[in-house]
Design a protein around this motif. Structure first.
Motif, short mmCIF file in Angstrom:
data_model
loop_
_atom_site.label_atom_id
_atom_site.label_comp_id
_atom_site.label_asym_id
_atom_site.label_seq_id
_atom_site.Cartn_x
_atom_site.Cartn_y
_atom_site.Cartn_z
N SER A 153 0.83 -1.20 0.00
CA SER A 153 0.00 0.00 0.00
C SER A 153 0.87 1.25 0.00
CB SER A 153 -0.92 0.00 1.23
OG SER A 153 -1.68 -1.19 1.30
N GLN A 154 2.02 1.17 0.71
CA GLN A 154 2.99 2.26 0.73
C GLN A 154 4.38 1.65 0.80
OE1 GLN A 154 2.29 5.22 3.84
NE2 GLN A 154 0.13 4.69 3.89
N SER A 155 5.37 2.39 0.35
CA SER A 155 6.75 1.93 0.48
C SER A 155 7.69 3.13 0.38
CB SER A 155 7.10 0.92 -0.63
OG SER A 155 6.99 1.49 -1.91
N GLU A 156 8.72 3.12 1.23
CA GLU A 156 9.75 4.15 1.14
C GLU A 156 10.75 3.80 0.04
OE1 GLU A 156 11.58 4.63 4.93
OE2 GLU A 156 9.77 5.40 5.90
N SER A 157 11.18 2.55 0.00
CA SER A 157 12.09 2.12 -1.06
C SER A 157 11.91 0.63 -1.32
CB SER A 157 13.55 2.40 -0.68
OG SER A 157 13.97 1.56 0.37
N VAL A 158 12.05 0.27 -2.58
CA VAL A 158 12.02 -1.13 -3.00
C VAL A 158 13.18 -1.36 -3.95
CG1 VAL A 158 10.74 -2.94 -4.19
CG2 VAL A 158 9.51 -1.29 -2.76
N GLU A 159 14.13 -2.18 -3.52
CA GLU A 159 15.30 -2.49 -4.35
C GLU A 159 15.24 -3.94 -4.77
OE1 GLU A 159 18.74 0.49 -2.68
OE2 GLU A 159 18.45 -1.40 -1.62
#
Length: 264
Positions: A34-40
């Motif tokens: 639903s939300q994310s600060e960072s996805v690597e």
């Protein structure tokens, strides 16, 4: 076109095919939260010609500051697999689709703040409000019993301190204060065992009922946290270990991934 996908390298030497996979995988994974600060995301496929057959050497994902199903925050989620078989045509369409199920090593880090936020989720509240089990209604004169306020404090050695209030419907709220030990059962349940009731701050007239309600709440929590109720569509989590570390609760285990879910 295929020659470009499987043969080009950028100035840093990164294979074009791997970069395309990383981009597509990152976009796909972001939509799980639903939300994310960072996805690597780091996908390894060498030589890239294997991509045409849908073969990937490894897949790693690390996401921070994420929220699942709008109500369940996690400081960090990391997943790592060995070889994975994917549908190459889906990559060209900007999606990531598995050709067969796979397993991944998984780690989830929850914060004390995030755990307390999760107690406000509808999925959790419905198991804590307006309860009519006989063991509780006997205490309330037949009224439904609720636990509208719960606050958790993480302690060393896999223990939690739980502050709560119980609403018996016809009197003032009853304060509850206890510590419990948490552990993993059957690789999918988080158990709440060995409740130690604290009555120092409870008014004398409420001590006995506070003790009884605390034991009842510990039993409710012990039967609440089953990962099968929280799994993303197509992904089944299994836990090997948990530990409290400062203000974080860390789970490690593995994920059985049947398909990439559409949303989290």
């Amino acid at each position: 076109m295929f020659g470009g996908i499987t043969g080009l390298k950028d100035p840093k030497g990164t294979d074009w095919g791997e970069r395309m996979l990383n981009t597509v995988a990152s976009q796909t994974i972001r939509h799980l939260f639903s939300q994310s600060e960072s996805v690597e995301v780091f996908v390894r496929c060498y030589p890239s010609s294997k991509l045409l057959q849908g073969s990937i050497d490894s897949f790693k994902m690390n996401a921070t500051g994420v929220v699942i199903r709008k109500d369940f925050p996690a400081d960090e989620i990391s997943v790592e697999t060995d070889a994975v078989s994917i549908d190459f045509s889906s990559v060209l369409a900007g999606k990531l689709t598995l050709k067969q199920p796979t397993q991944a090593i998984a780690k989830v880090v929850l914060s004390e703040e995030g755990i307390n936020y999760s107690f406000k989720a509808e999925l959790v509240k419905k198991r804590l409000l307006n309860l009519t089990v006989p063991a509780l209604t006997e205490l309330s004169g037949g009224n439904p019993v609720s636990f509208p306020e719960i606050q958790v404090e993480l302690l060393p050695e896999n223990r939690l301190r739980i502050f709560a209030k119980a609403d018996l419907g016809d009197r003032e709220l009853v304060p509850l204060d206890m510590t419990v030990t948490i552990a993993i059962e059957r690789r999918r349940r988080v158990s709440f065992k060995d409740p130690q009731i604290k009555l120092d701050s409870v008014p004398e007239a409420q001590k006995e009922i506070s003790k009884t309600l605390s034991i009842a709440l510990a039993d409710i929590l012990d039967n609440m946290v089953d990962l099968d109720r929280f799994d993303l569509d197509g992904v089944k989590m299994r836990l090997n270990r948990l530990e409290t570390e400062g203000k974080q609760l860390i789970f490690s285990g593995y994920a059985e991934i049947e398909r990439i879910p559409r949303t989290g």
